[in-house]
Design a protein around this motif. Structure first.
Motif, PDB file in Angstrom:
ATOM      1  N   LEU A  28      41.753  19.270 -25.457  1.00 31.41           N
ATOM      2  CA  LEU A  28      43.039  18.916 -24.863  1.00 31.41           C
ATOM      3  C   LEU A  28      44.148  18.846 -25.899  1.00 31.41           C
ATOM      4  N   ASP A  29      45.355  19.284 -25.506  1.00 34.69           N
ATOM      5  CA  ASP A  29      46.523  19.138 -26.370  1.00 34.69           C
ATOM      6  C   ASP A  29      47.344  17.933 -25.908  1.00 34.69           C
ATOM      7  N   VAL A  30      48.532  17.749 -26.476  1.00 33.14           N
ATOM      8  CA  VAL A  30      49.337  16.561 -26.178  1.00 33.14           C
ATOM      9  C   VAL A  30      49.741  16.501 -24.701  1.00 33.14           C
ATOM     10  N   LYS A  31      50.179  17.622 -24.161  1.00 35.28           N
ATOM     11  CA  LYS A  31      50.626  17.635 -22.769  1.00 35.28           C
ATOM     12  C   LYS A  31      49.504  17.211 -21.822  1.00 35.28           C
ATOM     13  N   GLU A  32      48.316  17.770 -22.030  1.00 38.58           N
ATOM     14  CA  GLU A  32      47.175  17.416 -21.180  1.00 38.58           C
ATOM     15  C   GLU A  32      46.738  15.978 -21.421  1.00 38.58           C
ATOM     16  N   ALA A  33      46.819  15.533 -22.677  1.00 40.07           N
ATOM     17  CA  ALA A  33      46.444  14.163 -23.012  1.00 40.07           C
ATOM     18  C   ALA A  33      47.353  13.160 -22.314  1.00 40.07           C
ATOM     19  N   LYS A  34      48.635  13.477 -22.254  1.00 35.80           N
ATOM     20  CA  LYS A  34      49.600  12.569 -21.610  1.00 35.80           C
ATOM     21  C   LYS A  34      49.247  12.345 -20.144  1.00 35.80           C
ATOM     22  N   SER A  35      48.968  13.404 -19.424  1.00 28.93           N
ATOM     23  CA  SER A  35      48.661  13.256 -17.996  1.00 28.93           C
ATOM     24  C   SER A  35      47.353  12.499 -17.804  1.00 28.93           C
ATOM     25  N   LEU A  36      46.393  12.744 -18.708  1.00 27.93           N
ATOM     26  CA  LEU A  36      45.097  12.063 -18.604  1.00 27.93           C
ATOM     27  C   LEU A  36      45.233  10.571 -18.927  1.00 27.93           C
ATOM     28  N   LEU A  37      45.979  10.256 -19.990  1.00 25.07           N
ATOM     29  CA  LEU A  37      46.178   8.857 -20.371  1.00 25.07           C
ATOM     30  C   LEU A  37      46.947   8.101 -19.293  1.00 25.07           C
ATOM     31  N   GLN A  38      47.955   8.735 -18.709  1.00 29.91           N
ATOM     32  CA  GLN A  38      48.718   8.063 -17.659  1.00 29.91           C
ATOM     33  C   GLN A  38      47.849   7.816 -16.432  1.00 29.91           C
ATOM     34  N   CYS A  39      46.967   8.747 -16.138  1.00 25.80           N
ATOM     35  CA  CYS A  39      46.034   8.562 -15.027  1.00 25.80           C
ATOM     36  C   CYS A  39      45.120   7.363 -15.299  1.00 25.80           C
ATOM     37  N   CYS A  40      44.709   7.218 -16.552  1.00 20.93           N
ATOM     38  CA  CYS A  40      43.895   6.062 -16.942  1.00 20.93           C
ATOM     39  C   CYS A  40      44.664   4.760 -16.730  1.00 20.93           C
ATOM     40  N   MET A  63      46.760  11.283 -29.594  1.00 18.82           N
ATOM     41  CA  MET A  63      46.859  10.027 -28.843  1.00 18.82           C
ATOM     42  C   MET A  63      48.154   9.290 -29.176  1.00 18.82           C
ATOM     43  N   GLY A  64      48.497   9.220 -30.451  1.00 17.98           N
ATOM     44  CA  GLY A  64      49.716   8.531 -30.858  1.00 17.98           C
ATOM     45  C   GLY A  64      50.963   9.177 -30.288  1.00 17.98           C
ATOM     46  N   GLN A  65      51.027  10.514 -30.361  1.00 17.93           N
ATOM     47  CA  GLN A  65      52.197  11.222 -29.838  1.00 17.93           C
ATOM     48  C   GLN A  65      52.293  11.079 -28.322  1.00 17.93           C
ATOM     49  N   ALA A  66      51.149  11.154 -27.650  1.00 15.57           N
ATOM     50  CA  ALA A  66      51.144  11.034 -26.193  1.00 15.57           C
ATOM     51  C   ALA A  66      51.621   9.651 -25.758  1.00 15.57           C
ATOM     52  N   GLU A  69      55.399   9.381 -26.349  1.00 16.35           N
ATOM     53  CA  GLU A  69      56.190  10.130 -25.372  1.00 16.35           C
ATOM     54  C   GLU A  69      56.117   9.519 -23.976  1.00 16.35           C
ATOM     55  N   LEU A  70      55.013   8.834 -23.672  1.00 16.35           N
ATOM     56  CA  LEU A  70      54.893   8.168 -22.380  1.00 16.35           C
ATOM     57  C   LEU A  70      55.744   6.899 -22.323  1.00 16.35           C
ATOM     58  N   GLY A  71      56.141   6.404 -23.495  1.00 16.01           N
ATOM     59  CA  GLY A  71      57.010   5.241 -23.549  1.00 16.01           C
ATOM     60  C   GLY A  71      56.336   3.936 -23.190  1.00 16.01           C
ATOM     61  N   TRP A  72      55.028   3.856 -23.415  1.00 17.38           N
ATOM     62  CA  TRP A  72      54.302   2.627 -23.089  1.00 17.38           C
ATOM     63  C   TRP A  72      54.715   1.481 -24.010  1.00 17.38           C
ATOM     64  N   LYS A  73      54.718   0.277 -23.461  1.00 12.52           N
ATOM     65  CA  LYS A  73      54.932  -0.918 -24.255  1.00 12.52           C
ATOM     66  C   LYS A  73      53.656  -1.202 -25.041  1.00 12.52           C
ATOM     67  N   LYS A 105      45.342   2.996 -43.491  1.00 16.94           N
ATOM     68  CA  LYS A 105      46.756   3.383 -43.610  1.00 16.94           C
ATOM     69  C   LYS A 105      46.973   4.814 -43.099  1.00 16.94           C
ATOM     70  N   ALA A 106      46.024   5.705 -43.384  1.00 14.52           N
ATOM     71  CA  ALA A 106      46.142   7.094 -42.931  1.00 14.52           C
ATOM     72  C   ALA A 106      46.014   7.189 -41.406  1.00 14.52           C
ATOM     73  N   SER A 107      45.101   6.391 -40.835  1.00 20.54           N
ATOM     74  CA  SER A 107      44.941   6.386 -39.379  1.00 20.54           C
ATOM     75  C   SER A 107      46.208   5.886 -38.689  1.00 20.54           C
ATOM     76  N   LEU A 108      46.781   4.814 -39.217  1.00 21.00           N
ATOM     77  CA  LEU A 108      48.005   4.263 -38.630  1.00 21.00           C
ATOM     78  C   LEU A 108      49.148   5.276 -38.699  1.00 21.00           C
ATOM     79  N   LYS A 109      49.191   6.028 -39.796  1.00 22.08           N
ATOM     80  CA  LYS A 109      50.232   7.050 -39.929  1.00 22.08           C
ATOM     81  C   LYS A 109      50.044   8.142 -38.880  1.00 22.08           C
ATOM     82  N   ARG A 110      48.803   8.565 -38.665  1.00 24.05           N
ATOM     83  CA  ARG A 110      48.541   9.605 -37.660  1.00 24.05           C
ATOM     84  C   ARG A 110      48.845   9.090 -36.252  1.00 24.05           C
ATOM     85  N   LEU A 111      48.481   7.853 -35.987  1.00 18.30           N
ATOM     86  CA  LEU A 111      48.737   7.255 -34.680  1.00 18.30           C
ATOM     87  C   LEU A 111      50.217   6.903 -34.489  1.00 18.30           C
TER      88      LEU A 111
END
Length: 296
Positions: A28-40, A63-66, A69-73, A105-111
């Protein structure tokens, strides 16, 4: 969706959670991840699991980008990652203080996050003293990079040693273990870990409730659906180990039970894991929204 305390901590996690293993960055890419995460989220899921090794870090980026972009709190969700396999260099893997600090620190940067809620030691590291790991995990918590720490696939003896060190040094011990748990893999959760639940209040976030899809009943001898996990090149060895006559016979024996209850095999297998009182959350994987809706 029901929410349970993560072990003896005050953190509430959804009884069913979503893990990025295999899917994010591989399927899955970011676009597909976003729809899947929002469904969750629409289904009540608040807990999302990742690791530095998943797709060589790409899963955390997706996951971080999705989520961004979803704007979750941020306070509405619980995010975890795991540290152990961070690269090819001699200090890029394991549970040394160096790799735990640099890997976190590297994980937090990626997320693209200031913190994760839970950080796991992804496997035990026999080449690093457990005291060094316990101290490093507490450093991560003291820095505010994580709120809780845990283990994944550690033995009961190793977790007990970690807790003994933490108590002796007045530090925080591992509040959660992440083992494989399903109808075909039961010993650790139901036998080996029994003293941990009462002695230390360790909770479980279990993975592979469907035994990599075997317990869905979709696989048979010589039949691997082209869009399934076992069709991926990296998982063909796992398929050859999993799709053996003895295992498939057990799976076929479960089908009449699912039919009698009027539920899909996958739902039966996940509900069976969630029914264990020591399981705080069952980590599920999905590539399609229809699979998430099935697990509500």
């Amino acid at each position: 969706m029901q929410y349970k305390n993560l072990g003896r901590s005050g953190l509430k996690v959804s009884q069913l959670s979503f893990g990025a293993w295999v899917t994010f960055g591989n399927q899955l890419d970011v676009k597909e991840a976003k729809s899947l995460l929002q469904c969750c989220r629409d289904s009540g899921v608040n807990f999302f699991d990742n690791a530095e090794v998943y797709a060589n870090g790409r899963a955390e980026e997706i996951m971080g980008q999705a989520i961004r972009e979803l704007g979750w709190k941020r306070s509405d969700i619980v995010v975890s990652t795991k540290i152990f396999w961070g690269g090819q260099g001699p200090n890029d893997k394991g549970l040394s203080r160096k790799h735990i600090v640099e890997g976190t620190k590297a994980s937090l940067k990626r997320l693209d996050m200031d913190y994760v809620d839970v950080i796991y030691c992804h496997r035990p590291d026999i080449s690093t003293p457990i005291e060094e790991t316990v101290r490093a995990m507490n450093y991560v918590i003291d820095k505010g990079w994580a709120f809780y720490w845990g283990t994944s696939e550690w033995s009961a003896q190793q977790i007990t040693e970690a807790w003994g060190i933490a108590e002796r040094l007045d530090l925080v011990g591992p509040i959660v273990e992440q083992p494989e748990y399903n109808m075909l893999s039961r010993h650790k959760v139901e036998s080996e870990y029994l003293p941990l639940y009462t002695n230390y209040g360790v909770g479980l976030t279990t993975w592979s409730p469907l035994a990599s899809g075997v317990l869905t009943g979709k696989y048979s001898k010589g039949n691997i659906p082209p869009d399934s996990r076992f069709a991926l090149e990296n998982y063909k060895n796992l398929a050859s180990r999993s799709l053996v006559d003895d295992v498939l016979k057990k799976v076929n024996g479960l089908k009449p039970i699912a039919d009698e209850l009027g539920v899909p095999m996958a739902q039966l297998a996940i509900a069976w894991c969630a029914n264990n009182p020591n399981v705080s959350s069952v980590i599920t994987g999905a590539t399609k929204e229809s699979q998430v809706r099935l697990k509500k």
